[in-house]
Design an enzyme around this catalytic site. Structure first.
Site, PDB file in Angstrom:
ATOM      1  N   HIS A   1      77.772 -25.397 -57.445  1.00 21.69           N
ATOM      2  CA  HIS A   1      77.359 -25.117 -56.070  1.00 21.69           C
ATOM      3  C   HIS A   1      76.124 -24.222 -56.096  1.00 21.69           C
ATOM      4  CE1 HIS A   1      77.780 -24.495 -51.781  1.00 21.69           C
ATOM      5  NE2 HIS A   1      77.557 -23.214 -51.995  1.00 21.69           N
TER       6      HIS A   1
ATOM      7  N   SER B   1      70.115 -34.890 -60.838  1.00 21.47           N
ATOM      8  CA  SER B   1      69.436 -34.077 -61.864  1.00 21.47           C
ATOM      9  C   SER B   1      70.442 -33.263 -62.684  1.00 21.47           C
ATOM     10  CB  SER B   1      68.361 -33.183 -61.246  1.00 21.47           C
ATOM     11  OG  SER B   1      68.925 -32.159 -60.477  1.00 21.47           O
TER      12      SER B   1
ATOM     13  N   MET C   1      78.938 -35.374 -52.378  1.00 24.34           N
ATOM     14  CA  MET C   1      78.948 -34.901 -50.994  1.00 24.34           C
ATOM     15  C   MET C   1      80.130 -35.472 -50.203  1.00 24.34           C
ATOM     16  SD  MET C   1      76.351 -33.000 -51.174  1.00 24.34           S
ATOM     17  CE  MET C   1      75.928 -32.582 -49.512  1.00 24.34           C
TER      18      MET C   1
ATOM     19  N   GLU D   1      70.830 -24.209 -62.715  1.00 27.18           N
ATOM     20  CA  GLU D   1      71.962 -25.139 -62.611  1.00 27.18           C
ATOM     21  C   GLU D   1      71.998 -26.034 -63.843  1.00 27.18           C
ATOM     22  OE1 GLU D   1      72.678 -27.286 -58.968  1.00 27.18           O
ATOM     23  OE2 GLU D   1      71.419 -25.925 -57.835  1.00 27.18           O
TER      24      GLU D   1
HETATM   25  C1  GRF Z   1      72.728 -29.403 -56.640  1.00 23.03           C
HETATM   26  O1  GRF Z   1      71.965 -28.359 -56.078  1.00 23.03           O
HETATM   27  C2  GRF Z   1      74.171 -29.004 -56.747  1.00 23.03           C
HETATM   28  O2  GRF Z   1      74.349 -27.642 -56.987  1.00 23.03           O
HETATM   29  C3  GRF Z   1      74.704 -29.341 -55.373  1.00 23.03           C
HETATM   30  O3  GRF Z   1      74.040 -30.516 -55.019  1.00 23.03           O
HETATM   31  C4  GRF Z   1      72.790 -30.596 -55.701  1.00 23.03           C
HETATM   32  C5  GRF Z   1      72.771 -31.892 -56.430  1.00 23.03           C
HETATM   33  O4  GRF Z   1      71.538 -32.128 -57.044  1.00 23.03           O
HETATM   34  N1  GRF Z   1      76.137 -29.427 -55.388  1.00 23.03           N
HETATM   35  P1  GRF Z   1      71.412 -33.227 -58.164  1.00 23.03           P
HETATM   36  O5  GRF Z   1      71.910 -34.532 -57.556  1.00 23.03           O
HETATM   37  O6  GRF Z   1      72.239 -32.794 -59.318  1.00 23.03           O
HETATM   38  O7  GRF Z   1      69.956 -33.301 -58.495  1.00 23.03           O
END
Ligand code: GRF
Length: 216
Positions: free
Chosen positions: A109, A17, A90, A174
Site C-alpha cells: 500500500h 510495476s 483494486m 515499493e
Molecule cells: C502501487 O502504488 C501499489 O502500492 C498500490 O497500487 C499501485 C500499483 O502499481 N497498491 P503497479 O500496478 O504495481 O505499478
C-alpha cells in the site's frame, strides 16, 4: 534434487510495476501465476513476456461481481501457491478468502499505514501537508489496508512536492521493499505466527541496511 522454491501468485489490476519487480527479484521464490480482474491490465503482458502463466477475469464475462470473485479465488485454490501477493489489486477481497489465506496473503500500500488507508494516498499526503510518506507491506485481514504490518519504507515530503513527484519517489521504494519481504518470507526470515509477524536477526539487519522500518 534441490528443494523447490516457495511459489507465489500475484493479483493485479493495472500497470504491474510492482509485479515486474517481484518477477525480476525472485531469488528465493518463483512467481507461478499472475491473475487480474480485467484482461487489459498492463501487468498481464509483463507476466507473459517473462513466461509466467496469466489469467484474466473480465467483469463483463460474469453475471455478478460475486461470481467473478469466486472464479478468481477458485483458480488460486487450484494453483495452491505458498503465498498470494496483491500488487495494485483494486478489488476488495472477500472475508472468507482472507480467512482461508491468513498469513499467506500480503499487500503493498502506498502510504505509511495506519496513515492514509484507501485511495489517492499521494494526493492526500500533499493536501494534508504530511512531513513523511512512504509505503507499507502488510498481511491482509478483513479490513481495508489494515492487517499486521510487515515492513515500511519512508520518503520525506518536500514543501514543493506534487502528487506526481511524491509518487515518483515512493514507487522505487515499493519496488525494493516488496520483493525483499517476499524473499525474506521464502527464507523464513519473516514469519507469521499466532497473528504476529516475527523476524530473524538477519531480517532485521537487512532491513536496517536498506532503511526499511520493521515493527518492534
Ligand atoms: C502501487 O502504488 C501499489 O502500492 C498500490 O497500487 C499501485 C500499483 O502499481 N497498491 P503497479 O500496478 O504495481 O505499478
Amino acid at each position: 534434487m534441490p528443494a523447490q522454491k516457495p511459489s507465489i501468485a500475484v493479483l493485479i489490476s493495472g500497470r504491474g510495476s510492482n509485479l515486474e519487480s517481484l518477477i525480476k527479484n525472485s531469488h528465493q521464490y518463483s512467481v507461478i501465476a499472475v491473475l487480474a480482474n480485467n484482461k487489459t491490465a498492463g501487468g498481464l503482458k509483463i507476466a507473459s513476456v517473462n513466461g509466467i502463466q496469466t489469467y484474466g477475469f473480465e467483469r463483463g464475462e460474469f453475471a455478478t461481481l460475486k461470481e467473478q470473485k469466486a472464479a478468481i479465488y477458485s483458480k488460486i485454490r487450484e494453483l495452491k501457491p505458498d503465498l498470494v501477493a496483491l500488487a495494485g489489486f483494486m478489488q476488495i477481497v472477500e472475508p472468507e478468502f482472507v480467512k482461508e489465506w491468513t498469513g499467506k496473503l500480503i499487500n503493498i500500500h502506498p502510504s505509511l499505514l495506519p496513515a492514509l488507508p484507501g485511495l489517492d494516498t499521494h494526493h492526500r499526503a500533499v493536501q494534508e501537508k504530511l512531513k513523511v510518506h512512504g509505503c507499507t507491506v502488510h498481511f491482509v485481514d478483513s479490513g481495508v489496508d489494515t492487517g499486521p504490518i510487515i515492513a515500511q519504507a519512508s520518503v520525506a515530503v518536500e514543501s514543493t512536492d506534487t502528487e506526481d513527484s511524491l509518487a515518483a519517489r515512493v514507487l522505487p521504494r515499493e519496488h525494493a521493499i516488496y520483493p525483499w519481504v517476499v524473499n525474506s518470507i521464502a527464507l523464513k526470515n519473516i514469519k507469521f505466527e499466532n497473528g504476529k509477524v516475527i523476524y530473524t536477526k538477519t531480517a532485521r539487519a537487512e532491513a536496517a541496511e536498506q532503511d526499511f522500518i520493521l515493527p518492534e
